[in-house]
Motif scaffolding. Structure first.
Motif, PDB file in Angstrom:
ATOM      1  N   ASN A   9       0.752  -1.222  -0.013  1.00  0.00           N
ATOM      2  CA  ASN A   9       0.022  -0.036  -0.058  1.00  0.00           C
ATOM      3  C   ASN A   9       0.614   1.451   0.126  1.00  0.00           C
ATOM      4  O   ASN A   9       0.371   2.331   0.092  1.00  0.00           O
ATOM      5  N   GLY A  10       2.291   1.073  -0.116  1.00  0.00           N
ATOM      6  CA  GLY A  10       3.002   2.151  -0.209  1.00  0.00           C
ATOM      7  C   GLY A  10       3.167   2.912   1.164  1.00  0.00           C
ATOM      8  O   GLY A  10       3.975   4.039   1.158  1.00  0.00           O
ATOM      9  N   ALA A  11       2.694   2.380   2.210  1.00  0.00           N
ATOM     10  CA  ALA A  11       2.786   3.179   3.509  1.00  0.00           C
ATOM     11  C   ALA A  11       4.025   3.058   4.334  1.00  0.00           C
ATOM     12  O   ALA A  11       4.807   1.827   3.961  1.00  0.00           O
ATOM     13  N   GLU A  12       4.375   4.025   4.930  1.00  0.00           N
ATOM     14  CA  GLU A  12       5.757   3.773   5.755  1.00  0.00           C
ATOM     15  C   GLU A  12       5.683   2.733   6.586  1.00  0.00           C
ATOM     16  O   GLU A  12       4.819   2.362   7.288  1.00  0.00           O
ATOM     17  N   PRO A  13       6.899   1.891   6.541  1.00  0.00           N
ATOM     18  CA  PRO A  13       6.833   0.678   7.543  1.00  0.00           C
ATOM     19  C   PRO A  13       6.912   1.068   8.858  1.00  0.00           C
ATOM     20  O   PRO A  13       7.396   2.034   9.224  1.00  0.00           O
ATOM     21  N   LEU A  14       6.064   0.263   9.915  1.00  0.00           N
ATOM     22  CA  LEU A  14       6.243   0.381  11.066  1.00  0.00           C
ATOM     23  C   LEU A  14       7.511   0.266  11.716  1.00  0.00           C
ATOM     24  O   LEU A  14       8.359   1.102  12.337  1.00  0.00           O
ATOM     25  N   VAL A  15       8.368  -0.918  11.118  1.00  0.00           N
ATOM     26  CA  VAL A  15       9.821  -1.093  11.747  1.00  0.00           C
ATOM     27  C   VAL A  15      10.508  -1.643  10.270  1.00  0.00           C
ATOM     28  O   VAL A  15       9.829  -2.359   9.509  1.00  0.00           O
ATOM     29  N   ALA A  16      11.816  -0.980  10.071  1.00  0.00           N
ATOM     30  CA  ALA A  16      12.559  -1.454   8.837  1.00  0.00           C
ATOM     31  C   ALA A  16      13.999  -1.722   9.476  1.00  0.00           C
ATOM     32  O   ALA A  16      14.476  -1.069  10.367  1.00  0.00           O
ATOM     33  N   VAL A  17      14.448  -2.983   9.203  1.00  0.00           N
ATOM     34  CA  VAL A  17      15.794  -3.399   9.462  1.00  0.00           C
ATOM     35  C   VAL A  17      16.567  -3.556   8.136  1.00  0.00           C
ATOM     36  O   VAL A  17      16.259  -3.892   7.325  1.00  0.00           O
ATOM     37  N   HIS A  18      17.659  -2.787   8.201  1.00  0.00           N
ATOM     38  CA  HIS A  18      18.662  -2.933   7.005  1.00  0.00           C
ATOM     39  C   HIS A  18      20.296  -3.343   7.629  1.00  0.00           C
ATOM     40  O   HIS A  18      20.837  -2.875   8.412  1.00  0.00           O
ATOM     41  N   GLY A  19      20.526  -4.512   6.889  1.00  0.00           N
ATOM     42  CA  GLY A  19      21.978  -5.010   7.093  1.00  0.00           C
ATOM     43  C   GLY A  19      22.312  -5.297   8.567  1.00  0.00           C
ATOM     44  O   GLY A  19      23.473  -5.013   9.157  1.00  0.00           O
ATOM     45  N   LEU A  20      21.360  -5.815   9.198  1.00  0.00           N
ATOM     46  CA  LEU A  20      21.539  -6.091  10.634  1.00  0.00           C
ATOM     47  C   LEU A  20      22.448  -7.155  11.178  1.00  0.00           C
ATOM     48  O   LEU A  20      22.329  -8.411  10.458  1.00  0.00           O
ATOM     49  N   LYS A  21      23.268  -6.903  11.772  1.00  0.00           N
ATOM     50  CA  LYS A  21      24.308  -7.869  12.277  1.00  0.00           C
ATOM     51  C   LYS A  21      24.521  -8.061  13.560  1.00  0.00           C
ATOM     52  O   LYS A  21      24.420  -6.945  14.247  1.00  0.00           O
ATOM     53  N   LYS A  22      24.637  -9.333  14.045  1.00  0.00           N
ATOM     54  CA  LYS A  22      24.846  -9.476  15.611  1.00  0.00           C
ATOM     55  C   LYS A  22      26.186 -10.588  15.692  1.00  0.00           C
ATOM     56  O   LYS A  22      25.807 -11.590  15.541  1.00  0.00           O
ATOM     57  N   HIS A  23      27.308 -10.154  16.020  1.00  0.00           N
ATOM     58  CA  HIS A  23      28.328 -11.211  16.135  1.00  0.00           C
ATOM     59  C   HIS A  23      28.903 -11.049  17.674  1.00  0.00           C
ATOM     60  O   HIS A  23      28.791 -10.208  18.213  1.00  0.00           O
ATOM     61  N   PHE A  24      28.932 -12.553  18.355  1.00  0.00           N
ATOM     62  CA  PHE A  24      29.431 -12.677  19.559  1.00  0.00           C
ATOM     63  C   PHE A  24      30.985 -13.075  19.740  1.00  0.00           C
ATOM     64  O   PHE A  24      31.222 -14.171  19.061  1.00  0.00           O
ATOM     65  N   PRO A  25      31.852 -12.293  20.256  1.00  0.00           N
ATOM     66  CA  PRO A  25      33.005 -12.852  20.434  1.00  0.00           C
ATOM     67  C   PRO A  25      33.482 -13.845  21.201  1.00  0.00           C
ATOM     68  O   PRO A  25      32.642 -14.278  21.985  1.00  0.00           O
ATOM     69  N   ILE A  26      34.254 -14.652  20.736  1.00  0.00           N
ATOM     70  CA  ILE A  26      34.952 -15.807  21.245  1.00  0.00           C
ATOM     71  C   ILE A  26      36.235 -15.412  22.073  1.00  0.00           C
ATOM     72  O   ILE A  26      37.164 -15.166  21.169  1.00  0.00           O
ATOM     73  N   THR A  27      36.196 -15.610  23.307  1.00  0.00           N
ATOM     74  CA  THR A  27      37.263 -15.432  24.250  1.00  0.00           C
ATOM     75  C   THR A  27      38.163 -16.543  24.697  1.00  0.00           C
ATOM     76  O   THR A  27      37.345 -17.464  24.966  1.00  0.00           O
ATOM     77  N   LYS A  28      39.238 -16.511  24.840  1.00  0.00           N
ATOM     78  CA  LYS A  28      40.147 -17.897  25.692  1.00  0.00           C
ATOM     79  C   LYS A  28      41.424 -17.265  26.260  1.00  0.00           C
ATOM     80  O   LYS A  28      41.850 -16.182  26.004  1.00  0.00           O
ATOM     81  N   GLY A  29      41.636 -17.815  27.203  1.00  0.00           N
ATOM     82  CA  GLY A  29      42.884 -17.638  27.963  1.00  0.00           C
ATOM     83  C   GLY A  29      42.570 -16.725  29.183  1.00  0.00           C
ATOM     84  O   GLY A  29      41.412 -16.310  29.306  1.00  0.00           O
ATOM     85  N   VAL A  30      43.739 -16.451  29.894  1.00  0.00           N
ATOM     86  CA  VAL A  30      43.555 -15.725  31.309  1.00  0.00           C
ATOM     87  C   VAL A  30      43.053 -14.430  31.011  1.00  0.00           C
ATOM     88  O   VAL A  30      42.166 -13.648  31.761  1.00  0.00           O
ATOM     89  N   PHE A  31      43.633 -13.784  29.831  1.00  0.00           N
ATOM     90  CA  PHE A  31      43.220 -12.377  29.491  1.00  0.00           C
ATOM     91  C   PHE A  31      41.930 -12.226  28.834  1.00  0.00           C
ATOM     92  O   PHE A  31      41.905 -11.263  28.243  1.00  0.00           O
ATOM     93  N   SER A  32      41.332 -13.215  28.477  1.00  0.00           N
ATOM     94  CA  SER A  32      40.034 -13.138  27.570  1.00  0.00           C
ATOM     95  C   SER A  32      40.367 -12.566  26.292  1.00  0.00           C
ATOM     96  O   SER A  32      39.654 -11.565  25.806  1.00  0.00           O
ATOM     97  N   ARG A  33      41.339 -13.255  25.621  1.00  0.00           N
ATOM     98  CA  ARG A  33      41.752 -12.479  24.190  1.00  0.00           C
ATOM     99  C   ARG A  33      40.673 -13.104  23.346  1.00  0.00           C
ATOM    100  O   ARG A  33      40.463 -14.355  23.440  1.00  0.00           O
TER     101      ARG A  33
END
Length: 301
Positions: A9-33
């Protein structure tokens, strides 16, 4: 990717998501590298219009629940844009997000783990009203009682605690809590997968009735394609953190274009009488790790 024009219908969307990324870091070692990243969501784009239900499907671990949580900024996105009513809220802090919390709510998968066992059902449903300082004590109690009735619970149960309810009743409490602030968008993170089949139908019908009554929009996360077909207007198929197909539900179920979508639909159980002549698509091998979505992990043959 098979893409249908949302809404039309050409109406503005309620929510629009563009190029959404969510990466979770993997750490190891005493210093959480940091030794690597898990690419849970890796470049997802979609729109949801007012009164529309977008189904988000895929196998376990594909990132669909992470999309829902990141959309509501329960998890901070790594990259991309989240636009609500034409305004980019991606970089908003906790205080700036508070007004948007009223517009976007969530129904969780586990109806018991999502409820505080130390609070009565009435306190749980009324907590959003307290946080947002809506009404006085009497008005809140009246609002909670009305919500209980609307989701099919007796107001006398407001003083009961979560362990005193059945699974379906607990999910109704979760739905009432999500409705407390009159939101426009509700993210359902597999809201019926933990319930008995007979109760699933009741909850799905309740959600559809509430959508018609309050003009709600849903992002419905699920792995049950029969449920998704029943409730959704459009369906997005996720694989390894990306949307591989997005179209209206009729096109998706009658003429899927992506091989992974074909495999998902082929795995849906159907009665033996209807299965005659059906060509099953059997996937072989293992799903790649979201840590190495495009390459073999170190040491692999």
């Amino acid at each position: 990717m098979n893409v249908a024009e949302p809404g039309g219908n050409g109406a503005e969307p309620l929510v629009a998501v563009h190029g959404l990324k969510k990466h979770f870091p993997i750490t190891k070692g005493v210093f959480s590298r940091i030794s690597g990243q898990v690419y849970a969501v890796d470049g997802v784009s979609f729109e949801i219009r007012r009164g529309e239900t977008l189904g988000l499907v895929g196998e376990s671990g594909c990132g669909k629940s992470t999309v829902g949580r990141t959309l509501l900024k329960l998890l901070e996105p790594t990259e991309g844009k989240i636009i609500v009513h034409g305004r980019d809220i991606t970089g908003f802090d906790r205080d700036e997000m508070l007004p948007y919390r009223r517009q976007m709510q969530m129904i969780y998968q586990d109806p018991y783990a999502s409820l505080n066992p130390r609070m009565s059902a009435g306190e749980i449903v009324g907590e959003p009203l307290v946080i947002h300082d809506i009404g006085d004590a009497k008005e809140r109690r009246e609002r909670v009682a009305a919500l209980f009735e609307r989701v099919g619970l007796r107001p006398e149960l407001m003083s009961s605690y979560p362990h005193e309810f059945s699974g379906g009743q607990r999910q109704r409490i979760g739905i009432a809590r999500a409705l407390a602030l009159n939101p426009e968008l509700i993210v359902g993170d597999e809201p019926v997968s933990a319930l008995d089949v007979s109760i699933q139908a009741q909850i799905i019908n309740l959600l559809m009735d509430l959508q018609d009554e309050f003009k709600l929009s849903y992002l419905f996360v699920a792995h049950d394609l029969a449920v998704v077909e029943h409730i959704s207007d459009r369906v997005a198929v996720m694989y390894l953190g990306r949307i591989v197909e997005l179209t209206d539900k009729t096109s998706l179920f009658e003429m899927p274009l992506h091989p992974y979508t074909e495999a998902l639909l082929s795995a849906v159980p159907i009665p033996k009488a209807r299965a005659k002549g059906r060509n099953r698509v059997i996937l072989t091998g293992d799903v790649p790790s979201p840590r190495f979505p495009l390459a073999k992990p170190p040491g692999a043959a």
